[in-house]
Design an enzyme around this catalytic site. Structure first.
Site: not given
Length: 408
Positions: A78, A80, A141, A175-176, A198, A379
């Protein structure tokens, strides 16, 4: 392989943060910037059937170079990044030949990435680390996964002596915020199975994840002058506090590990007449998962007996444990495990304490285990990824393609 690092650095420089409050797909216009760049790059490296739909889902094909018919496999990531922390103006720092000491990410703000706290750093002594500057996340990520997939495809295009079947790749938005697979066209993708790139540290191989739900609990109060409030006022904030006190206090993210489930309260707001709690529910075990949802209902009913019609709740299932869909096709895990072992990587097979696009895709008919992309501390400002782990991920993709052709 020499393009892997500059490719990754270019990707993380593009802000692709998703937005859970948006109703569009992708949830933010800025995700289109990287999506369109990826489409162009896929054409440039020689991929075929490159497509991007109205929701920014990207697919492409590397045709088979072998005569016999073997299963079509896929690789998915992903583009995003999480809304939990800013991804605007990411300025990566490159630490070559890491010596095991503290890394000063930002001297002005005294932000330090230290092995005294993040012990995993010590396993990368002598390697090249890509970190943040302490003011943003990095975006490994899952831009590391995207860079690895594209680099692996580029390598296979340049080395036709490596025999492989038809390979499909897919890149998704959002996805997040849990929507990465929502509009993924499994039939169009046309693979018998796939792998999401991922995961976190090198060697991770995951085929089971949490069952997941979200819950919103709303509290209705009655405002009365506090001097005359006895037996009349109902304080919605107090009701919210009572609700929280009835949740098991040792079943939170910060007190659990491995397959232990939890309740995670991530937002609360309130005043006397209205309060609201938002939380997520996670458990690997289906029976325990249902019991956690039942507890939310039981607590709400208990409070409503004391304060009639004061508490309402909404529980929404988000995704389920992909283990039940992958175990019947367990050879797809075994191929990835063998690929790692042939490359000298020790497989670290463990449950995901979270979810991936792969969990939803598995229930949509595309079994999809998760493989390491190399990053750590996702994150947040302490995120980093070792370059050598990304290089190993590229080799793992190539080896999976090669082994699949050999075994079928």
């Amino acid at each position: 392989m020499e393009k892997l690092l500059p490719r990754f650095l270019e990707y993380v420089g593009i802000d692709t943060q998703s937005d859970p409050k948006s109703n569009t797909t992708p949830s933010t216009d800025k995700q289109w910037v990287l999506a369109k760049k990826l489409v162009l790059e896929l054409h440039q490296i020689g991929m075929q059937e490159v497509s991007i739909d109205e929701n920014a889902y990207i697919m492409a094909t590397l045709p088979s170079n072998i005569d016999k018919k073997i299963p079509t496999i896929g690789f998915i990531s992903h583009f995003d990044t999480t809304p939990d922390f800013t991804g605007f103006k990411v300025r990566p720092k490159i630490i070559e030949n890491y010596d095991g000491s503290d890394i000063v990410l930002n001297s002005t703000k005294n932000i330090v990435l230290s092995p005294n706290y993040f012990e995993d750093l010590l396993q990368y002594h002598g390697q090249t680390l890509i970190t943040t500057d302490g003011t943003t996340l990095l975006g490994a990520d899952d831009k590391a996964g995207i860079a690895e997939i594209i680099t692996a495809m580029e390598y296979l295009v340049a080395h036709p002596e490596i025999k492989h079947g038809k390979i499909r790749i897919g890149f998704t938005p959002d996805e997040e915020i849990g929507r990465g697979a929502h509009k993924f066209d499994v039939e169009k993708f046309g693979a018998e199975w796939a792998y999401t790139m991922d995961g976190s540290q090198i060697g991770e191989l995951e085929y089971e994840n949490f069952n997941a739900a979200s819950a919103t609990i709303t509290f209705k109060g009655k405002s009365v002058h506090p001097g005359y409030a006895k037996n009349k006022m109902i304080n919605a904030i107090g009701l919210a506090n009572q609700f929280l006190s009835l949740l098991p206090n040792r079943e939170t993210p910060e007190t659990t590990e491995d397959r232990e489930g939890f309740f995670h309260v991530y937002h609360i707001k309130g005043e006397i007449e209205h309060a609201e709690i938002e939380l997520i529910i996670r458990d690997h075990d289906e029976v325990h998962f249902q019991a956690r949802k039942d507890l939310i209902m039981d607590i709400s009913e208990k409070l409503n007996k004391k304060y009639p019609e004061s508490v309402t709740f909404e529980i929404k299932d988000q995704y389920f444990n992909m283990k039940e869909k992958i175990e019947p096709a367990f050879h797809i895990v075994e191929i990835a495990e063998e690929a790692m072992m042939q490359l000298g990587i020790e497989p670290n097979i463990k449950p995901i304490r979270g979810g991936t696009d792969g969990s939803q895709l598995s229930f949509m008919g595309l079994p999809c285990p998760n493989i390491f992309a190399g990053g750590h501390n996702f994150h947040g400002k302490y995120e980093y990824v070792p370059l050598e782990s990304m290089q190993k991920a590229v080799k793992t993709i190539v080896k999976i393609c090669e082994l699949t052709a050999e075994k079928f």
